[in-house]
Design a protein around this motif. Structure first.
Motif, PDB file in Angstrom:
ATOM      1  N   ASP A   1      -9.129   2.114  -9.460  1.00 17.49           N
ATOM      2  CA  ASP A   1      -8.664   0.818  -9.967  1.00 17.49           C
ATOM      3  C   ASP A   1      -9.791  -0.211  -9.989  1.00 17.49           C
ATOM      4  O   ASP A   1      -9.680  -1.296  -9.430  1.00 17.49           O
ATOM      5  CB  ASP A   1      -7.457   0.327  -9.142  1.00 17.49           C
TER       6      ASP A   1
ATOM      7  N   VAL B   1      -7.294  12.916  -4.698  1.00 18.12           N
ATOM      8  CA  VAL B   1      -8.046  13.017  -5.955  1.00 18.12           C
ATOM      9  C   VAL B   1      -9.506  13.236  -5.583  1.00 18.12           C
ATOM     10  O   VAL B   1     -10.162  12.328  -5.082  1.00 18.12           O
ATOM     11  CB  VAL B   1      -7.878  11.734  -6.792  1.00 18.12           C
TER      12      VAL B   1
ATOM     13  N   ILE C   1      -6.108   5.361  -8.108  1.00 21.84           N
ATOM     14  CA  ILE C   1      -7.296   5.642  -7.310  1.00 21.84           C
ATOM     15  C   ILE C   1      -8.537   4.929  -7.852  1.00 21.84           C
ATOM     16  O   ILE C   1      -9.310   4.355  -7.113  1.00 21.84           O
ATOM     17  CB  ILE C   1      -7.534   7.178  -7.294  1.00 21.84           C
TER      18      ILE C   1
ATOM     19  N   SER D   1      -6.883  -0.099   2.098  1.00 22.67           N
ATOM     20  CA  SER D   1      -5.440   0.105   2.227  1.00 22.67           C
ATOM     21  C   SER D   1      -5.119   1.586   2.462  1.00 22.67           C
ATOM     22  O   SER D   1      -3.989   1.933   2.790  1.00 22.67           O
ATOM     23  CB  SER D   1      -4.695  -0.436   1.007  1.00 22.67           C
ATOM     24  N   TRP D   2      -6.116   2.458   2.260  1.00 20.56           N
ATOM     25  CA  TRP D   2      -5.943   3.867   2.660  1.00 20.56           C
ATOM     26  C   TRP D   2      -6.362   3.963   4.113  1.00 20.56           C
ATOM     27  O   TRP D   2      -7.510   3.691   4.444  1.00 20.56           O
ATOM     28  CB  TRP D   2      -6.794   4.789   1.785  1.00 20.56           C
TER      29      TRP D   2
ATOM     30  N   SER E   1       0.835  -1.206   0.000  1.00 18.80           N
ATOM     31  CA  SER E   1       0.000   0.000   0.000  1.00 18.80           C
ATOM     32  C   SER E   1       0.866   1.251   0.000  1.00 18.80           C
ATOM     33  O   SER E   1       0.368   2.339   0.228  1.00 18.80           O
ATOM     34  CB  SER E   1      -0.937  -0.005   1.209  1.00 18.80           C
TER      35      SER E   1
ATOM     36  N   ARG F   1       0.331  12.311  -4.070  1.00 20.55           N
ATOM     37  CA  ARG F   1       1.090  12.264  -2.816  1.00 20.55           C
ATOM     38  C   ARG F   1       1.685  10.886  -2.597  1.00 20.55           C
ATOM     39  O   ARG F   1       2.782  10.731  -2.074  1.00 20.55           O
ATOM     40  CB  ARG F   1       0.173  12.575  -1.625  1.00 20.55           C
ATOM     41  N   GLU F   2       0.914   9.870  -2.980  1.00 23.77           N
ATOM     42  CA  GLU F   2       1.302   8.496  -2.679  1.00 23.77           C
ATOM     43  C   GLU F   2       1.688   7.695  -3.921  1.00 23.77           C
ATOM     44  O   GLU F   2       2.067   6.530  -3.802  1.00 23.77           O
ATOM     45  CB  GLU F   2       0.165   7.780  -1.940  1.00 23.77           C
TER      46      GLU F   2
ATOM     47  N   ARG G   1      -0.258   6.410  -6.048  1.00 23.80           N
ATOM     48  CA  ARG G   1      -1.139   5.230  -6.041  1.00 23.80           C
ATOM     49  C   ARG G   1      -2.328   5.476  -6.973  1.00 23.80           C
ATOM     50  O   ARG G   1      -2.858   6.582  -7.052  1.00 23.80           O
ATOM     51  CB  ARG G   1      -1.663   4.948  -4.625  1.00 23.80           C
TER      52      ARG G   1
ATOM     53  N   HIS H   1      -6.343 -10.672   3.644  1.00 23.58           N
ATOM     54  CA  HIS H   1      -6.684  -9.418   4.329  1.00 23.58           C
ATOM     55  C   HIS H   1      -6.115  -9.373   5.736  1.00 23.58           C
ATOM     56  O   HIS H   1      -5.971  -8.300   6.320  1.00 23.58           O
ATOM     57  CB  HIS H   1      -8.203  -9.228   4.365  1.00 23.58           C
TER      58      HIS H   1
ATOM     59  N   ILE I   1      -4.313   9.167 -10.466  1.00 22.49           N
ATOM     60  CA  ILE I   1      -3.213   8.888  -9.546  1.00 22.49           C
ATOM     61  C   ILE I   1      -3.247   9.862  -8.383  1.00 22.49           C
ATOM     62  O   ILE I   1      -3.366  11.073  -8.583  1.00 22.49           O
ATOM     63  CB  ILE I   1      -1.862   9.031 -10.275  1.00 22.49           C
ATOM     64  N   ASP I   2      -3.163   9.341  -7.182  1.00 21.16           N
ATOM     65  CA  ASP I   2      -2.952  10.197  -6.016  1.00 21.16           C
ATOM     66  C   ASP I   2      -1.485  10.579  -6.022  1.00 21.16           C
ATOM     67  O   ASP I   2      -0.608   9.740  -5.826  1.00 21.16           O
ATOM     68  CB  ASP I   2      -3.330   9.454  -4.727  1.00 21.16           C
TER      69      ASP I   2
ATOM     70  N   GLN J   1     -14.978 -11.602   4.906  1.00 16.76           N
ATOM     71  CA  GLN J   1     -14.869 -12.399   6.126  1.00 16.76           C
ATOM     72  C   GLN J   1     -16.038 -13.376   6.206  1.00 16.76           C
ATOM     73  O   GLN J   1     -17.125 -13.080   5.709  1.00 16.76           O
ATOM     74  CB  GLN J   1     -14.920 -11.471   7.348  1.00 16.76           C
TER      75      GLN J   1
ATOM     76  N   PRO K   1     -13.227   6.898  -3.397  1.00 13.18           N
ATOM     77  CA  PRO K   1     -12.259   5.803  -3.563  1.00 13.18           C
ATOM     78  C   PRO K   1     -11.427   5.551  -2.305  1.00 13.18           C
ATOM     79  O   PRO K   1     -10.950   4.438  -2.106  1.00 13.18           O
ATOM     80  CB  PRO K   1     -11.362   6.289  -4.709  1.00 13.18           C
ATOM     81  N   TYR K   2     -11.286   6.557  -1.486  1.00 19.08           N
ATOM     82  CA  TYR K   2     -10.499   6.364  -0.264  1.00 19.08           C
ATOM     83  C   TYR K   2     -11.323   5.613   0.784  1.00 19.08           C
ATOM     84  O   TYR K   2     -10.775   4.910   1.623  1.00 19.08           O
ATOM     85  CB  TYR K   2     -10.035   7.722   0.286  1.00 19.08           C
TER      86      TYR K   2
ATOM     87  N   GLU L   1     -13.926  -5.656   1.971  1.00 22.85           N
ATOM     88  CA  GLU L   1     -13.624  -5.564   3.411  1.00 22.85           C
ATOM     89  C   GLU L   1     -13.968  -4.218   4.022  1.00 22.85           C
ATOM     90  O   GLU L   1     -13.546  -3.919   5.137  1.00 22.85           O
ATOM     91  CB  GLU L   1     -12.143  -5.883   3.678  1.00 22.85           C
TER      92      GLU L   1
END
Lengths: 755, 340
Positions: free
Chosen positions: A683, B152, A681, B133-134, A49, A676-677, A679, A127, A673-674, B2, B127-128, B47
């Protein structure tokens, strides 16, 4: 005949339905992940991540406690896998980031793989794997702090003194363009199933190059490639993403070996964005100089492309754009910008989609500046001798394409002033652009077997990635041996067959059909010789030159005939089998040996003695709402010339799909794309938009007859990557016509047209 | 995903009883109801939601799955499918804005499965929020921050936002209900109650994890839409990046009652795609009342609707687009031919 099955024109084959059509629509076709294997364990990937840094810890205790978990593979217990050097090109590894850490080089890097008795347990445990990181600030893309920019080569196409010509030009334009990150997003996900039988490995994985995969995997596993069997009869969309070996394959093979049972992986949609390749974002600066009559005197093009930190993948499409017109003088340059991203790779029409978009937008800007019809601008600058190399073209039907498409579209009614055409609340814009794709040829082998019944079997480890390869290869054999298509069986996508070319560069039809012709001709030769040198029979004493094959018979010019069965009986054989190799001009002498070793060998395009390209002209109408500025494309017309068309149905489907893809490129597709990271977004395919049916109400495909005896024995140029080139520029040009706004960065969105 | 327990509820009481033990807000509860499954299952797979128990309430469709139209209004069972409501002749004729919000949402396959009650409770597409994972998401993990504020945020909200959350409410149907002053019948462990549809969703404020008024174990059972002179002159305009199967960048649900000379007697307006909750634009309605509905009036209303908008790096355009969307919707609604 119907719209879907167009009437063949000159030098076009029949619109035979796909041999695999029924299997696919009924679900009977088994894609690699559908292959039943005995008692498989299920794998789920765990990905990083962060985009840059180091794995500080990987806590797998909770994951191991999930009932059904068998093993968790991490950097620790996969050290046996050999590292392969990254070499851009089909067949090798897709990236040099192959280890599961501890160094993290991009977002979504594989850091672990959980294997469990069930998919559910593997997913739950994946997970539960907790990673901790020593994170460093990543560089996401152009203009991010910390990127490294390097020239993408030592020399770039050049002709004359472009700077001087620009300085002296009567009219000039200069503009910058940009294209975004895009992901292939084939419906079929990235899957791998590995089964060991002693020291022999079978891999079920969708592939555009089974020989490449076999050999690259053998190198990672340090084993004999002859003991690996890659099986990939159907591929559910690839678009370049399945031409190289991604890191997952060796992991699954290693897990299956370690656990002593088959292991199956179906990576998730979001993981597909980072464990494989993508189309990198590009930027372009273009200058054109011209005389007032439209003749171009100078073209300069500087391209910049994003790539990963370790790998210098590039598309450098200036080597194609400089061929398009008679430019007078040319200067080009390409650089790559290394950022903390996964390594990009081939995506449908890799070099020409971004570079031709930029050039064809600039051509429209020049036409506007000159007050000239954009079709006439192309006509004035049509070319027969290449500006850079001085080479001639094998054939070039660009203006025929323009004329046919313009007529079908109704371009004569074009009112060139921006905003001059309107329908109520909707602003109408018309635009056009050129499509082109280099004609690539690949080294390939093929085996053809003929039985007395007239049944034919064609075997080659080429690939049908949804394009119709089974069908057109079958048509080629049927035509050459004078048997009905129904009598031909085609086997592809299996590394135990004679090697075929990578399904890349739109070369499969041209290359494989050329090899099939060679094998079929050897069979004909044997049969005709048997028929004509015999002391008896209807064809005894005839010259082979007056004999041909039709309807399962050898036929003389005066009508005398003998069935294949009878000729073969005369020969005293129950089957004739011929193996042939096709080594295209310009390929290295050991091209076949390289192919057997898993290296793609491609020639053609601008690299041979003559320039060879398929070409097309695309016209679109856009409608932009005067108030809310949505852009819609109610109709598009494209005319294309690609040498011999093997099958008008499958060709139309390829061309139509290409234009739809082009609409997506212009208006929808972009991976966010973020910064900052570093990554991704969006996807997933709910937020990564591609056109839906409502976005493509009318797509008209015109196939322009073209004969080209010089490109290859089959006379085929290849169409798969032609029609999605040019569409985006045509749409951007039409948006300008509708609104007076020139949008140079794709995709064109509502916010670009407000205010 | 889960592992979870799956139960079927054959009655409201059984549903309430099964869910009753849990605490906290509804979306965080360990017991969740599933009807069409078009939101919950997606969120479980990624999740974002990890309920211990899922109660299938589809058996309640016998009782709460019907659509009834009377002179007084519409009663929509919360377990009616979106497609069923969209295709209902009375809904289409007398409440076009409702039919349009349903028709323009999702895909036919999803509309065939998704229920009206579940649709109202559809969770954000931020999206966050949707990627665990964010780590920074106040909606998922209270107090963890908001990655979208500086991330974003092209599709994020400009109305009703807070420093804790700018996630957009993604639905369409709720805008029609809010505009038409619909009410919701709710059943739960504490019995039955009725609330205004406009009160269902809560502004994020400092607790974006608490999305609605519903408590654990509470279920929407029916939706009541009062009849009115404005329901026939109504429409939903949805502006988006592609023509179908996409969420709104900006949308407007509009219902009008016009007097002579296009004077506005009643205007009901709700906005979508631009706000954290289904957004009733009362300031815009007030700006219109008594005025002749022309372009200037529509623009004044749109100006009022977005007076308090707060923008971020990538979503500034939504203010302009939202205004234009509302203007177009109002002018289109005024032009509608209404058969009486």
């Amino acid at each position: 005949m119907s719209a879907a099955a167009p009437e063949p024109k000159a030098n076009m084959g029949r619109p035979e339905p796909r041999l695999d059509a029924r299997l696919k629509v009924t679900g009977e076709a088994r894609y690699p992940s559908d292959m039943p294997v005995g008692h498989p364990a299920h794998a789920v990937l765990v990905t990083s991540s962060i985009a840059r840094g180091r794995l500080a810890g990987l806590d797998t205790a909770a994951a191991r406690a999930v009932p059904g978990v068998i093993e968790i593979f991490t950097a620790e217990n996969t050290r046996e896998l050999k590292h392969l050097d990254y070499v851009p090109g089909g067949g090798g590894p897709s990236t040099s980031v192959q280890e599961l850490g501890p160094e993290i080089a991009h977002d979504g890097q594989i850091i672990a793989m959980v294997v469990a008795e069930t998919l559910e347990a593997a997913r739950e445990a994946a997970h539960a794997v907790k990673a901790s990181y020593d994170r460093q600030d990543p560089s996401a893309t152009f203009d991010s702090a910390g990127v490294e920019e390097k020239p993408a080569g030592k020399e770039f196409p050049k002709a004359g003194d472009a700077e001087a010509a620009l300085a002296a030009a009567e009219v000039t334009i200069a503009a910058e363009y940009g294209t975004p990150t895009q992901h292939h997003n084939a419906i079929e996900l990235f899957t791998t199933t590995c089964v060991w039988d002693g020291d022999r490995l079978t891999v079920h994985e969708p592939s555009q190059f089974v020989y490449g995969l076999k050999n690259a995997l053998a190198a990672r596993l340090a084993m004999d490639p002859a003991k690996i069997h890659v099986v990939s009869p159907y591929v559910g969309g690839a678009f370049g993403a399945k031409a190289q070996m991604t890191p997952r394959t060796a992991l699954v093979a290693f897990a299956a070996k370690t656990l002593g049972r088959p292991v199956k992986l179906v990576a998730s949609r979001d993981q597909g964005f980072t464990i494989a390749t993508y189309r990198a974002e590009t930027r372009h600066r273009i200058r054109l100089g011209a005389r007032r009559d439209g003749k171009i005197v100078a073209y300069t093009h500087e391209g910049r492309e994003v790539t990963s930190r370790p790998d210098a993948y590039k598309v450098a499409g200036v080597s194609d754009t400089v061929r398009l017109y008679d430019f007078g003088t040319v200067a080009t340059h390409v650089s790559v910008v290394h950022a903390d991203r996964n390594t990009p790779g081939f995506m449908r029409s890799p070099p020409v989609v971004p570079y031709v978009y930029a050039l064809e937008s600039a051509m429209d800007e020049l036409a506007v500046r000159l007050g000239m019809d954009p079709v006439e601008l192309r006509r004035v600058n049509d070319v027969t001798r290449d500006t850079v190399s001085g080479k001639m073209w094998t054939s070039r039907s660009l203006m025929k394409c323009y004329d046919e498409a313009a007529a079908a579209f109704g371009w004569a009614d074009h009112k060139p002033e921006p905003g001059a055409m309107r329908d109520g609340d909707w602003l109408i814009g018309w635009g056009c652009a050129t499509a082109c794709y280099p004609t690539h040829l690949g080294a390939t082998a093929a085996r053809v077997r003929l039985l007395p019944s007239g049944e034919v079997r064609v075997q080659v480890a080429a690939h049908d990635i949804g394009t119709g390869a089974y069908t057109v290869i079958g048509q080629q054999a049927a035509e050459r041996l004078g048997v009905p298509l129904a009598a031909v069986t085609v086997e592809l996508g299996d590394s135990d067959l004679p090697p075929g070319p990578v399904a890349g560069g739109s070369n499969t039809t041209a290359s494989v059909c050329s090899a099939v012709i060679k094998a079929c001709d050897a069979i004909r030769e044997k049969l005709l010789r048997a028929a004509s040198t015999s002391n008896e029979g209807p064809l005894a004493g005839r010259s082979p030159a007056e004999l041909s094959f039709t309807d399962g018979r050898a036929v003389a010019t005066d009508g005398a005939a003998e069935s294949i069965a009878d000729v073969m009986q005369r020969l005293g054989t129950a089957a004739i089998e011929e193996y042939a190799e096709y080594l295209p001009p310009g390929a290295p002498a050991d091209g076949l040996r390289r192919l057997y070793g898993g290296k793609a060998v491609l020639t053609g395009g601008p690299h041979g003695e003559k320039i060879m390209y398929a070409l097309g002209a695309e016209f679109v109408e856009v409608r932009v709402h005067a108030r809310t500025r949505e852009v819609r494309v109610p109709r598009a017309v494209g005319a294309f010339a690609g040498g011999r068309i093997m099958n008008t149905r499958t060709a139309r489907s390829q061309l139509m799909g290409g234009m739809i893809w082009g609409i997506g490129s212009a208006l929808h597709e972009a991976t966010e794309i973020d910064r900052r990271e570093a990554r991704y977004i969006n996807d997933n395919i709910a937020e990564y938009l591609i056109p839906v049916n409502a976005d493509v109400p009318s797509i008209e495909v015109i196939m322009v007859p073209e004969e080209d005896a010089e490109v290859n024995p089959a006379g085929v140029k290849g169409l798969g990557e032609l029609a999605n080139v040019g569409t985006a520029a045509a749409i951007a040009n039409a948006v300008y016509h509708a609104t007076g706004r020139r949008i140079r960065d794709l995709p064109i969105r509502i916010e670009d047209l407000l205010a | 995903m889960q592992p979870f327990h799956y139960r079927r509820a054959d009655s409201l009481d059984a549903a309430a009883q099964a869910a009753g033990a849990s605490r906290g807000s509804r979306v965080e509860a360990p017991v969740q109801f599933v009807a069409g499954g078009t939101t919950l299952l997606d969120l479980m797979k990624i999740e974002v939601m990890r309920p211990a128990t899922v109660i299938d309430i589809n058996p309640l469709a016998d009782r709460y799955g019907a659509i009834d139209a009377t002179d007084r209004g519409l009663r929509l069972g919360a377990l009616a499918r979106m497609a069923q409501a969209a295709d209902d002749p009375a809904v289409r004729r007398d409440y076009p804005v409702i039919a349009q919000t349903l028709d323009l949402a999702a895909s036919q396959q999803l509309r065939n499965m998704a229920t009206l009650g579940g649709n109202l409770l559809q969770r954000t597409r931020c999206p966050y929020f949707r990627d665990v994972s964010w780590t920074a998401c106040n909606k998922r993990d209270p107090g963890s921050g908001c990655a979208a504020l500086e991330g974003v945020n092209r599709k994020h909200a400009v109305l009703g936002v807070s420093e804790a959350c700018i996630a957009t409410y993604p639905g369409d149907f709720a805008q029609a209900l809010v505009a038409l002053d619909a009410r919701l019948e709710i059943a739960g462990p504490q019995g039955r109650r009725e609330i205004a549809a406009a009160d269902l969703h809560r502004l994020p404020g400092e607790t974006p994890n608490v999305e609605t008024q519903l408590g654990p174990g509470e279920l929407i059972t029916s939706i009541l839409v009062p009849a009115g002179a404005w329901t026939r002159r109504s429409l939903y305009l949805k502006v988006r990046d592609r023509e179908s199967y996409d969420f709104a960048l900006a949308s407007a649900a509009v219902a009008l009652e016009l007097g002579d000379d296009d004077t506005v007697r009643e205007a009901r307006i709700a906005l979508g795609g631009v706000a954290t909750v289904p957004w009733r634009a009362r300031a815009a309605e007030d700006a219109l009342k008594g005025r002749r509905l022309d372009e200037a009036a529509a623009e004044a209303a749109a100006e009022a609707a977005f007076a308090d908008a707060q923008i971020r790096e990538h979503n500034a355009y939504k203010v302009d687009l939202g205004r234009r969307t509302l203007v177009r919707a109002l002018l289109d609604a005024a032009r509608l031919e209404i058969r009486t």
